[in-house]
Structure formats: C-alpha cells, structure tokens
Enzyme design. Structure first.
Site, PDB file in Angstrom:
ATOM      1  N   SER A  19      13.783  -7.691   7.198  1.00  0.00           N
ATOM      2  CA  SER A  19      14.037  -7.649   8.623  1.00  0.00           C
ATOM      3  C   SER A  19      14.291  -6.191   9.011  1.00  0.00           C
ATOM      4  CB  SER A  19      15.209  -8.544   8.991  1.00  0.00           C
ATOM      5  OG  SER A  19      15.393  -8.589  10.380  1.00  0.00           O
ATOM      6  N   THR A  34       9.957   6.249   4.801  1.00  0.00           N
ATOM      7  CA  THR A  34       8.660   5.702   4.416  1.00  0.00           C
ATOM      8  C   THR A  34       7.653   6.173   5.466  1.00  0.00           C
ATOM      9  OG1 THR A  34       8.821   3.678   5.738  1.00  0.00           O
ATOM     10  CG2 THR A  34       9.853   3.647   3.560  1.00  0.00           C
ATOM     11  N   SER A  68       0.815  -1.222   0.000  1.00  0.00           N
ATOM     12  CA  SER A  68       0.000   0.000   0.000  1.00  0.00           C
ATOM     13  C   SER A  68       0.845   1.267   0.000  1.00  0.00           C
ATOM     14  CB  SER A  68      -0.951   0.009   1.202  1.00  0.00           C
ATOM     15  OG  SER A  68      -0.218   0.001   2.420  1.00  0.00           O
ATOM     16  N   SER A  69       2.065   1.183   0.521  1.00  0.00           N
ATOM     17  CA  SER A  69       2.942   2.358   0.585  1.00  0.00           C
ATOM     18  C   SER A  69       4.374   1.893   0.830  1.00  0.00           C
ATOM     19  CB  SER A  69       2.489   3.308   1.709  1.00  0.00           C
ATOM     20  OG  SER A  69       2.578   2.655   2.974  1.00  0.00           O
ATOM     21  N   ASP A 125      -3.950 -10.740   3.434  1.00  0.00           N
ATOM     22  CA  ASP A 125      -3.658 -10.303   4.795  1.00  0.00           C
ATOM     23  C   ASP A 125      -2.731 -11.348   5.401  1.00  0.00           C
ATOM     24  OD1 ASP A 125      -3.591  -9.698   7.477  1.00  0.00           O
ATOM     25  OD2 ASP A 125      -5.759  -9.475   7.711  1.00  0.00           O
ATOM     26  N   TYR A 152       8.347  -5.461  18.629  1.00  0.00           N
ATOM     27  CA  TYR A 152       8.860  -5.419  17.265  1.00  0.00           C
ATOM     28  C   TYR A 152      10.181  -6.182  17.157  1.00  0.00           C
ATOM     29  CZ  TYR A 152      10.220  -3.454  12.738  1.00  0.00           C
ATOM     30  OH  TYR A 152      10.598  -3.294  11.420  1.00  0.00           O
ATOM     31  N   SER A 187       9.798  -9.969  17.225  1.00  0.00           N
ATOM     32  CA  SER A 187       9.307 -10.546  15.971  1.00  0.00           C
ATOM     33  C   SER A 187      10.407 -10.610  14.920  1.00  0.00           C
ATOM     34  CB  SER A 187       8.115  -9.731  15.447  1.00  0.00           C
ATOM     35  OG  SER A 187       8.508  -8.439  15.010  1.00  0.00           O
ATOM     36  N   LYS A 188      11.269  -9.606  14.883  1.00  0.00           N
ATOM     37  CA  LYS A 188      12.348  -9.597  13.896  1.00  0.00           C
ATOM     38  C   LYS A 188      13.475 -10.562  14.285  1.00  0.00           C
ATOM     39  CE  LYS A 188      10.558  -6.631  11.035  1.00  0.00           C
ATOM     40  NZ  LYS A 188      10.085  -7.077   9.717  1.00  0.00           N
ATOM     41  N   PHE A 242      14.342   4.593   7.301  1.00  0.00           N
ATOM     42  CA  PHE A 242      14.195   5.093   5.938  1.00  0.00           C
ATOM     43  C   PHE A 242      12.927   5.926   5.812  1.00  0.00           C
ATOM     44  CE2 PHE A 242      17.437   2.033   5.147  1.00  0.00           C
ATOM     45  CZ  PHE A 242      18.093   2.477   4.006  1.00  0.00           C
TER      46      PHE A 242
END
Length: 287
Positions: free
Chosen positions: A134, A185, A11-12, A54, A148, A151-152, A183
């Site tokens: 990652s 985004t 989406s982005s 999803d 976070y 999970s990574k 970055f």
C-alpha cells in the site's frame, strides 16, 4: 526451510530488491512482470523463475497464470507480494473514467484477482502470507493524487475485510499491508499525469503537481534496501519483527509513519469533539 515467494512488479525498485535479497537468502522466487522475458532479463542470473504476468489482465487470465506459478514448485507458493504499481497524478475534476480505470486495474483489481486465484490453494495448504504494497496514500489524500489515493484506499479496505474473514475461515493465512512513504526507487520518475483538460482553471495546479513530483525524485528520505529488509522480516518474523505479533498495517519511513500518525490523531480528535452530535442520532439516546 526455504519459502517460495511470488512477487509482482519486479522490473525495478522494491520488486527487484525482493528478488535479489530472497534468492541470496536461499528462498525460491517467482519474479513476475509485464513483457517479462525482456524487462526481467536482468534477474535471470539470480536463479529466480521468470513469469510474464500483467496484473491488469482479466481475472481468468490471472487465474491461469497463478495456476502455472503454483505448479513451479512442489509445495506451491508460501508468500505473495502484491508490489506492481501505477502512479497517476491529476485533479478530481480533470480525471475521466479511463484515467481512473487504468490506475485501479493495476493497484486494486490486480491484487484482488490474484488474491481470489490463490486463496483456495493457500486454504487447502493451511498457511500462507499475502503482502499488499500500500502506501501512505492509502491513509492520507494529497491534492493531485486522487487516482492513486483512491486505488490504495480501496486496496486497504479490501485487505482489512479479508483479514477479518480469514481469521474465521483460514487463520493460518496472514494478511499484511505495508505503507511506505517516499523511498529511493524509480517509481516517481514513472508518474503518469492525466491530460490537462482545463488550462484556464487548472494550468497552475498542474504545473505545481509536476514540480512537486520532480522535487521528490532523488530526494526521497527512505532507504529502499532497508525497507525490503524490514518487509522480509515482517513476513518471516525475524530481525526487528522477531518475537512480535505483526499487525495488519505497518508504515515504513519517517514520512509514511508521520502521515499515518497525523491522520489517526486528526480522526481521534474529530471523534472526541463530535461525540455528542454522533450519538444524538441513535434511536435510543445513551443513558
């Protein structure tokens, strides 16, 4: 010869850039995301195939989506970019199981289920690339980022094991972990904050975490366009990756590179300083 890419989280951000750059280069793209007809409508003019996916769905649902995606092009899929992500901020003591489950569903179980669904097809084909998005957070734990980072870290462990398994079973399938720093985004503007449950002890910490994220937004040192160009080069063996053997892990951005290097140096120092204690636990001490 054009490759066919399946990309999650389009989406982005990185996902959208992958779609636009790959389509401009003449590659086939299956762009995926939640509520795709609405959220990916801006990508239809690229000519990419749009697929509702999803990554937090059940393994059976994801398997059905991968079956459909594979059938969209005669030769199936060459590259999967596991890009969809969910950022969760919250102290370890403040998180509840549901908070952690939400981030793990997207950042770990999504790529895990996609990998399991597509591997038999890639093995039959004899080749393919699985790219996992990652982060420096897969190496370096920051305060307030335990959900976070967890999970990574899990994603990195799975991908490393997978790369060693495939070296024996299917050497034509390549595994790549990219580890970006910050970055430009929209990812940080979508940060999810776990509810503050203990105002007395964690109120100040919670405010610092919120302020930190706010300060990052708009001040990210990394150029997203350059990052996607480099990732495409890593997969294709072009540009700065031409003629090189691409390793399992590649950091992106000066900050991401710096965090990884710092962690490696710190760990090496521990191994050197505590070598005697570590080896003293062997049944038979080294001569």
């Amino acid at each position: 010869m054009p490759q066919t890419w399946l990309i999650t989280g389009c989406s982005s951000g990185f996902g959208e850039l992958f779609v636009r750059k790959l389509r401009a280069a003449g590659d086939n793209v299956i762009a995926t995301g939640r509520s795709a007809e609405m959220k990916l409508s801006h990508l239809k003019d690229t000519g990419a195939e749009i697929l509702d996916l999803d990554v937090s769905m059940s393994s059976d649902a994801i398997r059905a989506k991968i079956e459909h995606a594979w059938s969209l092009f005669p030769d199936g899929i060459d590259v999967v970019v596991n890009n969809a992500g969910y950022i969760l901020s919250g102290a370890v003591e403040e998180l509840n199981p549901e908070d952690l489950e939400n981030v793990m569903k997207t950042n770990f179980y999504g790529p895990f289920h996609i990998t399991q669904a597509i591997l038999p097809k890639m093995r039959a084909k004899g080749k393919g690339t699985l790219l996992y998005m990652s982060s420096q957070a897969g190496w370096y734990g920051d305060p307030g980022a335990s959900g976070y980072c967890s999970s990574k870290f899990a994603l990195e462990g799975m991908a490393e094991c997978l790369s060693r398994e495939l070296a024996y079973i299917a050497p034509g399938i390549k595994i790549l972990l990219v580890e970006p720093g910050y970055f430009s985004t929209s990812v940080f503007s979508k940060t999810n904050f776990a509810p503050l449950r203990n105002q007395t002890d964690y109120g100040g910490f919670f405010k610092v975490a919120q302020d930190y994220v706010a300060d990052v937004i708009g001040n990210e040192p990394g150029d997203s366009d350059k990052a996607v160009d480099r990732m495409i080069d890593l997969v294709k063996g072009t540009g700065m990756a031409a003629g090189k053997t691409v390793p399992l892990r590649v950091p992106l951005g000066s900050d991401g590179w710096g965090k990884v290097k710092e962690k490696c140096e710190e760990t090496l120092k521990i191994c050197e300083e505590w070598e005697e204690l570590a080896k003293s636990t062997d049944k038979k001490p080294a001569a």
